[in-house]
Motif scaffolding. Sequence first.
Motif, mmCIF file in Angstrom:
data_model
loop_
_atom_site.group_PDB
_atom_site.id
_atom_site.type_symbol
_atom_site.label_atom_id
_atom_site.label_comp_id
_atom_site.label_asym_id
_atom_site.label_seq_id
_atom_site.Cartn_x
_atom_site.Cartn_y
_atom_site.Cartn_z
ATOM 1 N N UNK A 1 40.384 35.129 50.230
ATOM 2 C CA UNK A 1 39.831 34.655 48.969
ATOM 3 C C UNK A 1 38.340 34.930 48.983
ATOM 4 N N UNK A 2 37.872 35.637 47.967
ATOM 5 C CA UNK A 2 36.454 35.991 47.907
ATOM 6 C C UNK A 2 35.830 35.245 46.732
ATOM 7 N N UNK A 3 34.739 34.529 46.985
ATOM 8 C CA UNK A 3 34.070 33.915 45.832
ATOM 9 C C UNK A 3 32.800 34.681 45.512
ATOM 10 N N UNK A 4 32.606 34.860 44.228
ATOM 11 C CA UNK A 4 31.443 35.612 43.760
ATOM 12 C C UNK A 4 31.166 35.138 42.344
ATOM 13 N N UNK A 5 29.980 34.645 42.126
ATOM 14 C CA UNK A 5 29.637 34.001 40.850
ATOM 15 C C UNK A 5 29.490 34.986 39.689
ATOM 16 N N UNK A 6 28.815 36.093 39.980
ATOM 17 C CA UNK A 6 28.355 36.936 38.870
ATOM 18 C C UNK A 6 29.206 38.189 38.669
ATOM 19 N N UNK A 7 30.456 38.174 39.158
ATOM 20 C CA UNK A 7 31.270 39.386 39.044
ATOM 21 C C UNK A 7 32.169 39.335 37.817
ATOM 22 N N UNK A 8 32.428 40.511 37.267
ATOM 23 C CA UNK A 8 33.494 40.629 36.265
ATOM 24 C C UNK A 8 34.811 40.489 37.031
ATOM 25 N N UNK A 9 35.724 39.656 36.499
ATOM 26 C CA UNK A 9 36.948 39.367 37.254
ATOM 27 C C UNK A 9 38.159 40.032 36.600
ATOM 28 N N UNK A 10 38.974 40.684 37.430
ATOM 29 C CA UNK A 10 40.272 41.191 36.975
ATOM 30 C C UNK A 10 41.339 40.326 37.629
ATOM 31 N N UNK A 11 42.144 39.679 36.813
ATOM 32 C CA UNK A 11 43.251 38.892 37.356
ATOM 33 C C UNK A 11 44.380 39.848 37.685
ATOM 34 N N UNK A 12 44.618 40.059 38.966
ATOM 35 C CA UNK A 12 45.619 41.051 39.388
ATOM 36 C C UNK A 12 46.836 40.389 40.029
ATOM 37 N N UNK A 13 47.017 39.111 39.726
ATOM 38 C CA UNK A 13 48.194 38.434 40.290
ATOM 39 C C UNK A 13 49.464 39.113 39.799
ATOM 40 N N UNK A 14 50.374 39.390 40.707
ATOM 41 C CA UNK A 14 51.614 40.073 40.348
ATOM 42 C C UNK A 14 51.505 41.589 40.401
ATOM 43 N N UNK A 15 50.296 42.080 40.636
ATOM 44 C CA UNK A 15 50.114 43.536 40.710
ATOM 45 C C UNK A 15 49.814 43.976 42.149
ATOM 46 N N UNK A 16 50.107 45.225 42.414
ATOM 47 C CA UNK A 16 49.706 45.818 43.689
ATOM 48 C C UNK A 16 48.387 46.546 43.483
ATOM 49 N N UNK A 17 47.527 46.489 44.494
ATOM 50 C CA UNK A 17 46.262 47.238 44.473
ATOM 51 C C UNK A 17 46.302 48.234 45.621
#
Length: 427
Positions: free
Chosen positions: A37-53
Amino acid sequence: MDRLLIRGARILDPSGTMDETGDILITNGAITAVGGKISCEDAEVIDARGLAAAPGLVDMHVHLRDPGFTEKEDILTGCRAAAAGGVTSLLCMPNTNPAVDTPETVRDILEKARTADARVYVAAAITKGLKSEELNDLAALKEAGAIALSDDGRPVVNTLLMANALRLAAELKMRVVSHCEDLFLSQGGKINEGAVSERLGVKGVPAAAEDCGTAREIAIAAAYGVPVHICHVSTKTSVALIRDAKRRGVRVTAETAPHYFALTEQELLSRDADYRMSPPLRAEEDRLAVIEGLRDGTIDAIATDHAPHTPAEKADFLAAPNGSVGMETSLAAGITYLVNRQLLTLTQLLSLMSAAPAALLGISAGTLKVGAPADLVLFDSCESWTVDPDRLHGKSRNAVFKGKELTGKVKKTVCGGKIVFDEPNRR
Ligand SMILES: [Zn+2]
Ligand SMILES: [Zn+2]
């Protein structure tokens, strides 16, 4: 600081052994953290739950048709198709007009590709005008930025020229990717020589046309101890020749394309030119041998031989030029015909489509390791879809998997940290 955080994906990195659910942080175009789990305040977030990267795919055999045939495809539309298929790096072939046989043409392509949605690498021509008469100045082509050499579309007919090219290319550390075909044997052939060509009364291309070419390249590579890469392997004998050569320590590598492990000459019964390409779709025993070659490491990579032609050119079954487009369907074809049939694992497939071709070309791609360029594909490995040629992103429609239901859908593609394909926004 430009940051993108991909959250909750199944992270598959074929360059290592990673297969776990977690986050990926991208900073200024590079991967800066992977896993957990990576926390980062100022990042644009892509919710990739259910996807493979996975690492963006590396397609080492693509025809962008630019310069000269931009009614079929151009560098920007070809790269849009690449992005839609999860391909972030590609090697483009030199059979354009003019052929890619001068440093200026190499530079022009690289310049035009600077704003494209994928990274373009250039295979320059081995011989002037692809005529098999005179070697190009290979060092000058390398100097201009070409990383590989080929006369693809055609073989180098003159064996002495090919031997000289392979020896020079080895010194220059440029990969030679060879279209193997004996033009005397294949002359006039339209589809595979076999049951279907007989039934249709159409002149066939014998498997031997390809196999003679494969055997010749192996013989040269063996004689001089130099590497050679065999393009689009489609026959059982070529697979056997390459397997044997590898066992003997010959420096031969090979690729095949999805249509050769998925389809056979049976498709030609439709008399539809979209199923015509060079080499042609072969018999079932060839298809099975290609799969065996992928499974046992004889074949090193999967490339598409993406070959756009206009609908008008493809209208006539026998007069149409060879080739079909494939970058938007390659990952799904691999999942559908190899992974879901338990012939390869998903990680093995991804390796054949990213880490392995990246290593063959010596390019920085095919990995999700920290520090690597942020080239990724996010896909749903379970979603099924039917290939509709009218929804493809390139200019042409000659898709060999048209109408087929495939499993595995690319959702987002990131190249250099930039989102270059986003499924809901497609046109
Ligand atoms: Zn070819
Ligand atoms: Zn080709």
